[in-house]
Structures are given as structure tokens and as C-alpha cells.
Design a protein around this motif. Structure first.
Motif, PDB file in Angstrom:
ATOM      1  N   PHE A   1     -10.595  -0.334  -0.426  1.00  0.00           N
ATOM      2  CA  PHE A   1     -10.250   0.076  -1.792  1.00  0.00           C
ATOM      3  C   PHE A   1     -11.172  -0.553  -2.834  1.00  0.00           C
ATOM      4  O   PHE A   1     -10.778  -0.774  -3.984  1.00  0.00           O
TER       5      PHE A   1
ATOM      6  N   GLU B   1      -5.618  -0.190  -7.209  1.00  0.00           N
ATOM      7  CA  GLU B   1      -5.185  -0.480  -5.841  1.00  0.00           C
ATOM      8  C   GLU B   1      -4.742  -1.920  -5.619  1.00  0.00           C
ATOM      9  O   GLU B   1      -4.043  -2.221  -4.657  1.00  0.00           O
TER      10      GLU B   1
ATOM     11  N   PRO C   1     -16.695   6.270  -4.391  1.00  0.00           N
ATOM     12  CA  PRO C   1     -15.318   6.232  -3.895  1.00  0.00           C
ATOM     13  C   PRO C   1     -14.891   4.833  -3.435  1.00  0.00           C
ATOM     14  O   PRO C   1     -15.654   4.111  -2.792  1.00  0.00           O
TER      15      PRO C   1
ATOM     16  N   GLU D   1       0.535   6.636  -1.462  1.00  0.00           N
ATOM     17  CA  GLU D   1      -0.024   7.867  -0.921  1.00  0.00           C
ATOM     18  C   GLU D   1       1.108   8.867  -0.698  1.00  0.00           C
ATOM     19  O   GLU D   1       1.968   8.662   0.162  1.00  0.00           O
TER      20      GLU D   1
ATOM     21  N   PRO E   1     -10.841  10.933  -4.339  1.00  0.00           N
ATOM     22  CA  PRO E   1     -10.244   9.810  -3.604  1.00  0.00           C
ATOM     23  C   PRO E   1      -8.890   9.371  -4.136  1.00  0.00           C
ATOM     24  O   PRO E   1      -8.163   8.649  -3.448  1.00  0.00           O
TER      25      PRO E   1
ATOM     26  N   ARG F   1     -12.063   3.843  -1.173  1.00  0.00           N
ATOM     27  CA  ARG F   1     -11.059   4.375  -0.258  1.00  0.00           C
ATOM     28  C   ARG F   1     -10.516   3.265   0.639  1.00  0.00           C
ATOM     29  O   ARG F   1     -11.036   2.157   0.689  1.00  0.00           O
ATOM     30  N   ARG F   2      -9.485   3.635   1.353  1.00  0.00           N
ATOM     31  CA  ARG F   2      -8.890   2.677   2.296  1.00  0.00           C
ATOM     32  C   ARG F   2      -9.936   2.150   3.270  1.00  0.00           C
ATOM     33  O   ARG F   2      -9.928   0.970   3.638  1.00  0.00           O
TER      34      ARG F   2
END
Length: 424
Positions: free
Chosen positions: A184, A211, A177, A361, A396, A179-180
Motif C-alpha cells: 500500500f 491505507e 499505484p 475492500e 487501485p 496496492r496491496r
């Protein structure tokens, strides 16, 4: 009920058949489960698009990553000077002119010293980063299989070609993943040691698709040390290296230089698709360890992934010219300035380091994509489609949509206004 919940409920009944079309594709050996545009077609093709905010109401496609700017005139001018080059198979390593131009550009872009790279050993022309990445994964898995290295570490969400190469090589794609919380970018260092020891390849895209996150030099160095410690190949997809919004992001070659100058266990890919708005030219190169380049060369020759000689001459002309790249960069920077004004702090968005995508998002990416298409004729990519694997904590990309900032301002402004109106 929030706007997102309402839109999700509204879309569920109408699009159940489209969504269920891929419900049975949990087996990642089926390439349809990895191809996001096939999935997007299954979702949206049954839906009648609404009128877009453009004067003629025509649909607007923000789903692909195709540059819309006209390419530099030097492409056509250069191709015209080599009319006889189309009748012969290209030199696999390319003409000296191309390798010298690519090497000079790398030196300018990354501040590399003379002598770090040997153009005859460390650089290979490829039709684009896509083809280079695919064949490199094939080659690396073939080399690593004898040592039990049959895993390919892939950012999730990410470019589907990475996983495509893994399944074509009969390797196991391991989706990590991004992710934030991890900036990212995938946190490969957090993986179990035994998994890292079974990896043949780890891929990093920087600036990342979708991203727009960029690895800084310390992170590149950490990744390179990790690859060498565990014996896997670090593959850098740097096709967005010239599409940045502020400072030019660091690259893998700079990490190699900082780590002593060795190119062991690494290869980076660059392309003219985004830098020169020349996706159809199919021209780029890989640069890295000589043994890795040799393996890529062998697989590319077998797979026919060569670059025509006139195309390489045009590519050399493009790599010698930094002016058009700066002009294109200014075009994208202006589009992101528009996005910042239109979006503000909505949808968890902030300006990325590079690339040309909005990563928004929205709660449910499939529902949002369906609603934008049905109500506003705006086509975007659900983030879940860029990450085919399931995770205990959820996909994700599921809460996101990807929208490409590729259209001129007179299109981008009203489209973003309509996007905010529909989803806001």
C-alpha cells in the motif's frame, strides 16, 4: 449474485446522474476531478440518507479526516498570553521559541543527534502539511522546469493536494499505484529510468492516507537514494507520524541520518492537526535541505501562507508536551481495537500501522458508499475518488471505501455494526 453485486445493481439506476456528473472530467487540469469531497457530494447529495444506528437516527460522517477530540487547553491558554500578536504580520521563519520546540520534538521523536538540524536554515513554519506540500510542489517544479523536470510522482490513491500542486504548477501528475502487492505504498523504484529523470518531485505519505501503511527505515533509505540518483526532490508527508497503533514509524530524517546526515533532495512535513487534534489551528512545519526550505519560504511569502505569531507560540507549547499526544493515540488505538472486534477479517482489513482510517475492500466503493448512506445514514469516501487517474488494470481505489475512526466508542460501535450488517 453476491451482496456486493446486488448493491451495485441497485445503486446503478438511482445514481446514474450523480456518477455521470464527473464522467467528463478526465482532463486532470480541472481541479474538480481531483477534489474527492466535491465528487462525494455529487454522488450522495441527491440520495436521502437512511436512519443511522444512533439513538436519534442522525447521519454519521466518516468521510473526512477531521479529528473529533477536543484540543488541549494549553492552546487557548497560550493564545490568551499573546493578544497583541494578531496585529502584526508573522515572522516568516517564526519566533525562535517555535523553531526550538519543533527541533526538540524531532530529536525526541526520531532520536536525532544535536547538530543535524539548524533551526534557522532547515526548518520553516507552515499553516499545516497541506499548505507546505502545495507550495513545495510549486517551488520544486519551478526549479526543475529548466532541466525538463515537469513530472510529479504521486501515490494513488492519495491526498488530493499533491496533484493540486502539480496542476497549479503546470506539471504532469504521474499517479503510481499503491496496492496491496506493494504494501500500500507506491513503488517508485519500478518506474522507467527516463521517467524518474524527468521528475521534479516524488511524494510519500507515511503512515499513508488512506491505507495507514508505513515505510520502514530501509524503504526510506532506498527512496532517498533514488531521489538523489535521479535528481528529484523527495517530499515526505508525515502528518500522521504521531498517530500510530504500535511502534512509532520511521521517518525521512532518520533515513537522512543513516545515509550520512545530508539533507540534500529532501523535505518532510509535520502538523499539529492530528497529533494535537488541532486541525483548525493551522500550524506545522517543514524540515529539510536549506535550499528547498528557502524556495518554499519564497513561494509561501508570495502566496500568503504564513502562521500567525500567537499560533506559533501555541504550537511551541504543543510540541513541548508529549502527554496529550499519547492520550490521543490511546483514543485511536481503542477505536481500532473496536474495529478489529467488529470487522474481524471481513473486507480484507487488518490493523494499519498508523493513521485513523479503515480501508475496506467492498467490491465497488461507489456502490457501497451509496448503499451505506441510503440504508444506514453512514457517509464514507469511495476509494476511487482518491485516485482520479485511470490505469490499464483498473483504478487501485475502486474496490475500497475509506472510513475515518474519529468518533467516540459509543458512536463507533453501533456504526460499525450497521456497516457490517449492510455490506456483510
Amino acid at each position: 449474485m453476491t451482496a456486493t453485486q446486488t448493491s451495485a445493481a441497485r445503486a446503478t439506476a438511482a445514481d446514474a446522474s450523480a456518477r455521470s456528473a464527473f464522467a467528463s472530467l478526465g482532463d486532470l487540469r480541472d481541479p474538480r476531478a481531483l477534489q474527492p469531497f466535491l465528487r462525494l457530494g455529487r454522488l450522495l447529495d441527491p440520495v436521502t440518507p437512511g436512519r443511522s444506528p444512533l439513538p436519534d437516527g442522525a447521519p454519521v460522517n466518516l468521510a473526512p479526516g477531521d479529528p473529533m477530540l477536543s484540543p488541549p487547553k494549553i492552546i487557548a491558554e497560550t493564545l490568551a498570553r499573546y493578544p497583541d500578536g494578531w496585529s502584526r504580520y508573522p515572522l516568516p521563519r517564526g519566533p525562535e521559541e517555535f523553531r526550538a520546540a519543533a527541533l526538540d520534538w524531532l530529536g525526541r521523536r526520531y532520536g536525532l543527534p544535536a547538530g543535524l538540524l539548524d533551526p534557522s536554515r532547515h526548518l520553516l513554519p507552515v499553516p499545516g502539511s497541506r499548505e507546505g506540500l502545495f507550495f513545495t510542489v510549486l517551488a520544486a517544479v519551478a526549479r526543475g522546469a529548466a532541466e525538463g523536470r515537469r513530472k510529479v510522482l504521486i501515490p494513488a490513491p492519495g491526498y488530493h493536494v499533491y496533484a493540486g500542486g502539480a496542476i497549479a504548477a503546470n506539471a504532469e501528475p504521474v499517479f503510481v499505484p499503491a496496492r496491496r502487492e506493494t504494501g500500500f505504498l507506491p513503488d517508485y523504484a519500478s518506474l522507467p529510468q527516463e521517467l524518474l529523470d524527468q521528475a521534479s518531485v516524488a511524494v510519500i505519505c507515511s503512515p499513508s492516507n488512506p491505507e495507514g501503511a508505513a515505510a520502514d527505515l530501509p524503504r526510506w533509505r532506498e527512496l532517498l537514494r533514488l531521489a538523489r540518483r535521479h535528481g528529484f526532490l523527495l517530499v515526505a508527508d508525515e502528518c500522521y507520524a504521531e498517530t500510530y497503533l504500535d511502534a512509532p514509524p520511521a521517518g525521512l530524517l532518520q533515513a537522512a541520518l543513516a545515509e550520512g546526515g545530508s539533507l540534500d533532495k529532501m523535505i518532510a512535513f509535520h502538523s499539529l492537526s492530528k497529533r494535537s487534534s488541532a486541525a483548525g489551528l493551522r500550524c506545522g512545519f517543514g524540515v529539510g535541505a536549506a535550499d528547498v526550505v528557502d524556495s518554499l519560504d519564497a513561494f509561501a511569502r508570495m502566496g500568503g501562507a504564513g502562521v500567525a505569531t500567537p499560533v506559533m507560540h501555541a504550537g511551541a507549547a504543543l510540541y513541548r508536551d508529549d502527554v496529550h499526544a499519547a492520550e490521543f493515540r490511546a483514543f485511536y488505538r481503542n477505536l481500532f481495537d473496536i474495529a478489529e472486534r467488529k470487522l474481524g477479517n471481513r473486507f480484507g482489513w487488518s490493523k494499519p500501522a498508523g493513521g485513523f482510517f479503515l480501508w475496506l475492500e467492498v467490491g465497488d466503493g461507489e456502490a457501497a458508499a451509496t448503499r451505506l448512506w441510503r440504508e444506514g445514514g453512514i457517509r464514507v469516501m469511495p476509494g476511487a475518488y482518491m485516485c482520479p487517474a485511470a490505469f490499464p488494470e483498473g483504478n487501485p481505489g475502486a474496490a475500497f471505501i475509506r472510513a475515518a475512526m474519529i468518533h467516540p466508542p459509543e458512536v463507533t460501535e453501533p456504526v460499525l455494526d450497521r456497516l457490517v450488517e449492510i455490506l456483510g
